[in-house]
Design an enzyme around this catalytic site. Structure first.
Site, PDB file in Angstrom:
ATOM      1  N   TYR A   1      64.272  48.417  69.140  1.00 53.62           N
ATOM      2  CA  TYR A   1      63.379  49.267  68.307  1.00 53.62           C
ATOM      3  C   TYR A   1      63.242  50.505  69.129  1.00 53.62           C
ATOM      4  O   TYR A   1      64.370  51.868  69.387  1.00 53.62           O
ATOM      5  CB  TYR A   1      62.165  49.215  67.744  1.00 53.62           C
ATOM      6  CG  TYR A   1      61.578  50.342  66.425  1.00 53.62           C
ATOM      7  CD1 TYR A   1      62.693  50.656  66.112  1.00 53.62           C
ATOM      8  CD2 TYR A   1      60.218  50.402  67.296  1.00 53.62           C
ATOM      9  CE1 TYR A   1      62.187  51.554  65.534  1.00 53.62           C
ATOM     10  CE2 TYR A   1      59.992  51.815  66.393  1.00 53.62           C
ATOM     11  CZ  TYR A   1      60.248  52.131  65.324  1.00 53.62           C
ATOM     12  OH  TYR A   1      60.236  53.137  64.928  1.00 53.62           O
TER      13      TYR A   1
ATOM     14  N   LYS B   1      65.317  54.257  69.667  1.00 57.33           N
ATOM     15  CA  LYS B   1      64.600  55.157  69.234  1.00 57.33           C
ATOM     16  C   LYS B   1      65.099  56.153  70.963  1.00 57.33           C
ATOM     17  O   LYS B   1      65.323  57.702  71.303  1.00 57.33           O
ATOM     18  CB  LYS B   1      62.980  55.274  68.881  1.00 57.33           C
ATOM     19  CG  LYS B   1      63.209  54.283  67.818  1.00 57.33           C
ATOM     20  CD  LYS B   1      63.909  55.515  66.535  1.00 57.33           C
ATOM     21  CE  LYS B   1      63.234  54.799  65.536  1.00 57.33           C
ATOM     22  NZ  LYS B   1      63.824  55.366  63.976  1.00 57.33           N
TER      23      LYS B   1
HETATM   24  N1  LIG Z   1      54.957  53.554  60.201  1.00 57.41           N
HETATM   25  C1  LIG Z   1      55.306  53.804  61.351  1.00 57.41           C
HETATM   26  O1  LIG Z   1      54.691  53.298  61.944  1.00 57.41           O
HETATM   27  C2  LIG Z   1      56.504  54.249  61.837  1.00 57.41           C
HETATM   28  C3  LIG Z   1      56.543  55.678  63.187  1.00 57.41           C
HETATM   29  C4  LIG Z   1      57.121  55.811  64.447  1.00 57.41           C
HETATM   30  C5  LIG Z   1      58.628  56.100  63.964  1.00 57.41           C
HETATM   31  N2  LIG Z   1      58.675  55.844  62.528  1.00 57.41           N
HETATM   32  C6  LIG Z   1      60.021  55.984  61.954  1.00 57.41           C
HETATM   33  O2  LIG Z   1      60.324  56.224  60.568  1.00 57.41           O
HETATM   34  C7  LIG Z   1      61.227  55.934  60.193  1.00 57.41           C
HETATM   35  C8  LIG Z   1      61.018  55.288  58.091  1.00 57.41           C
HETATM   36  O3  LIG Z   1      60.080  54.447  58.470  1.00 57.41           O
HETATM   37  P1  LIG Z   1      58.555  54.105  57.204  1.00 57.41           P
HETATM   38  O4  LIG Z   1      57.859  53.689  58.594  1.00 57.41           O
HETATM   39  O5  LIG Z   1      58.589  54.856  56.597  1.00 57.41           O
HETATM   40  O6  LIG Z   1      58.919  52.724  56.805  1.00 57.41           O
HETATM   41  P2  LIG Z   1      59.765  51.792  55.798  1.00 57.41           P
HETATM   42  O7  LIG Z   1      58.541  52.384  54.511  1.00 57.41           O
HETATM   43  O8  LIG Z   1      60.073  50.639  55.497  1.00 57.41           O
HETATM   44  O9  LIG Z   1      60.858  53.038  55.538  1.00 57.41           O
HETATM   45  C9  LIG Z   1      62.050  53.025  55.672  1.00 57.41           C
HETATM   46  C10 LIG Z   1      63.041  53.535  55.143  1.00 57.41           C
HETATM   47  O10 LIG Z   1      64.549  53.280  55.798  1.00 57.41           O
HETATM   48  C11 LIG Z   1      65.474  53.010  55.167  1.00 57.41           C
HETATM   49  N3  LIG Z   1      66.186  52.146  55.782  1.00 57.41           N
HETATM   50  C12 LIG Z   1      66.147  51.206  56.467  1.00 57.41           C
HETATM   51  N4  LIG Z   1      67.522  50.297  57.034  1.00 57.41           N
HETATM   52  C13 LIG Z   1      68.744  51.220  56.144  1.00 57.41           C
HETATM   53  C14 LIG Z   1      69.879  51.225  55.950  1.00 57.41           C
HETATM   54  N5  LIG Z   1      70.976  50.741  56.857  1.00 57.41           N
HETATM   55  N6  LIG Z   1      70.658  52.297  55.291  1.00 57.41           N
HETATM   56  C15 LIG Z   1      69.594  53.463  54.598  1.00 57.41           C
HETATM   57  N7  LIG Z   1      68.264  53.142  54.509  1.00 57.41           N
HETATM   58  C16 LIG Z   1      67.824  52.460  55.535  1.00 57.41           C
HETATM   59  C17 LIG Z   1      64.625  51.992  54.008  1.00 57.41           C
HETATM   60  O11 LIG Z   1      65.550  52.387  52.223  1.00 57.41           O
HETATM   61  P3  LIG Z   1      66.216  50.736  52.037  1.00 57.41           P
HETATM   62  O12 LIG Z   1      65.245  49.631  52.062  1.00 57.41           O
HETATM   63  O13 LIG Z   1      66.005  50.670  50.395  1.00 57.41           O
HETATM   64  O14 LIG Z   1      67.304  51.069  52.657  1.00 57.41           O
HETATM   65  C18 LIG Z   1      63.035  52.585  53.561  1.00 57.41           C
HETATM   66  O15 LIG Z   1      63.824  54.020  52.789  1.00 57.41           O
HETATM   67  C19 LIG Z   1      61.818  54.845  60.992  1.00 57.41           C
HETATM   68  O16 LIG Z   1      62.896  55.671  61.116  1.00 57.41           O
HETATM   69  C20 LIG Z   1      60.628  54.873  61.795  1.00 57.41           C
HETATM   70  O17 LIG Z   1      61.671  54.099  62.884  1.00 57.41           O
HETATM   71  C21 LIG Z   1      57.801  55.179  61.233  1.00 57.41           C
END
Ligand SMILES: NC(=O)c1ccc[n+]([C@@H]2O[C@H](COP(=O)([O-])OP(=O)(O)OC[C@H]3O[C@@H](n4cnc5c(N)ncnc54)[C@H](OP(=O)(O)O)[C@@H]3O)[C@@H](O)[C@H]2O)c1
Length: 262
Positions: A152, A156
C-alpha cells in the site's frame, strides 16, 4: 463549481462519497465511478436532490476497458472534465514475508495503474479544453513506510513520483495537480484492506475508528483543491511521522520498528 464537471472515483463509501456530497452542494455536474452499482445508484438518487446532473458509471479502475468507457461516456455527455478526483483505492494489512506477490500486483493495479490510466485518458481532453485540475488521494504512508502496509505504502509513494513529474510537464498547460495525504480517517479502509492471500481484512482497526471524521476530511480536501494546493497533509498526530521521516529519520526508524500488530 456550479455546472463544472467533476469526475470522482471510489464513491461507494468513505472519503469519495463524502467529497461527492460536498460537490453536489456546490451544484457541480457529478460523474461517479465505483464497482458497487447498488451503492452508486443509492448515492446518485440522494444527490439528485442537491444537483441536477449526476452520471454514474460502474467502473473497476483496474480494468482498462472500464477506464476508457468511464472517460468516453463522460466526454460524450458533458464534452469536458473540469476536475478529476482520483480517490479509489485499497489498503493492506499483512507482513511482507507472508504476502503473496499477486496481492502486491492487485494493490498496484488499483492504486497506481488504475489511477494513472484514468489520469492519462482525461489529460488530453483537459488540455484541449484549455485546462483543469487533477487531484489524487495518496496517504501519509505515501510519505513514509509503515509495517503491514508495504504494498500500500509503495503504491502511494509511486503516485507522488508520477504526479510530481506530471505537474512539471503540464505547468504551462493550465493543469493544476493536487496531491492529498490523509492520515487515519474513519472509513471502511481497514475493513476493505487486503491481507496476505488477497482476502479481506474485514476488521475495523482501532486507529481507523479513532481517526478524523470523514466529513471533516472531505471538507479539508475540497478546501485544498479549491486553493489549488500542490500537496496537503490532512491528519492528526500521524503528521508528526512525516516531519520525523524528513528531518530526524533516526527517530522515525525506531518508532515504526516498534509497531508489531496492525
Ligand atoms: N481512511 C483512511 O484512513 C485513509 C487514509 C489515507 C488515504 N486513504 C485513501 O483514501 C481513498 C478512499 O478510501 P476510504 O478511506 O474512503 O476507504 P473505503 O471506504 O474503503 O473506500 C474506498 C473506495 O474505493 C473504491 N474502490 C476500491 N477498489 C476499486 C476499484 N478497483 N475500482 C473502482 N473503485 C474502487 C471503493 O468502491 P467499490 O468497492 O464499490 O469499487 C470505495 O468506494 C483511498 O485511496 C485510500 O487509500 C484513506
Amino acid at each position: 463549481m456550479k455546472d463544472k464537471v467533476v469526475l470522482i472515483t471510489g464513491v461507494s463509501s468513505g472519503i469519495g462519497k463524502a467529497i461527492a456530497q460536498l460537490y453536489a452542494d456546490k451544484g457541480a455536474h457529478l460523474v461517479l465511478a465505483s464497482r458497487n452499482l447498488d451503492a452508486l445508484e443509492k448515492l446518485a438518487s440522494a444527490l439528485k436532490e442537491k444537483t441536477s446532473e449526476v452520471l454514474i458509471v460502474q467502473t473497476d479502475i483496474a480494468n482498462s476497458d472500464d477506464c476508457k468507457k468511464l472517460v468516453s461516456e463522460t466526454i460524450s455527455i458533458y464534452g469536458r472534465i473540469d476536475l478529476l478526483i482520483n480517490n479509489a483505492g485499497i489498503s493492506q494489512r499483512s507482513l511482507t514475508m507472508d504476502t503473496n506477490i499477486d496481492v502486491y500486483k492487485t494493490i498496484m493495479d488499483i492504486n497506481y495503474f488504475g489511477t494513472i490510466e484514468i489520469t492519462k485518458l482525461v489529460l488530453n481532453s483537459m488540455i484541449s479544453n484549455g485546462g483543469g485540475q487533477i487531484a489524487v488521494i495518496s496517504s501519509v504512508v505515501g510519505k513514509f513506510g509503515f509495517p503491514f502496509r508495504s504494498g500500500y505504502s509503495a503504491s502511494k509513494h509511486a503516485l507522488h513520483g508520477f504526479f510530481d513529474s506530471l505537474r512539471a510537464e503540464v505547468s504551462d498547460k493550465h493543469i493544476d495537480i493536487t496531491i492529498i495525504c490523509p492520515g487515519r480517517i474513519q472509513t471502511n479502509i481497514s475493513v476493505n484492506a487486503v491481507t496476505k492471500d488477497g482476502s479481506k481484512h474485514n476488521k475495523m482497526d482501532k486507529g481507523t475508528a479513532e481517526g478524523m471524521a470523514v466529513e471533516k476530511c472531505a471538507s479539508l480536501i475540497v478546501k485544498a483543491i479549491t486553493a489549488k494546493k500542490k500537496e496537503v497533509i490532512i491528519a492528526g498526530n500521524e503528521k508528526k511521522l512525516v516531519w520525523l521521516r524528513k528531518f530526524i529519520p533516526g527517530i522515525y526508524y525506531k518508532l515504526v520498528a516498534r509497531v508489531k500488530s496492525v
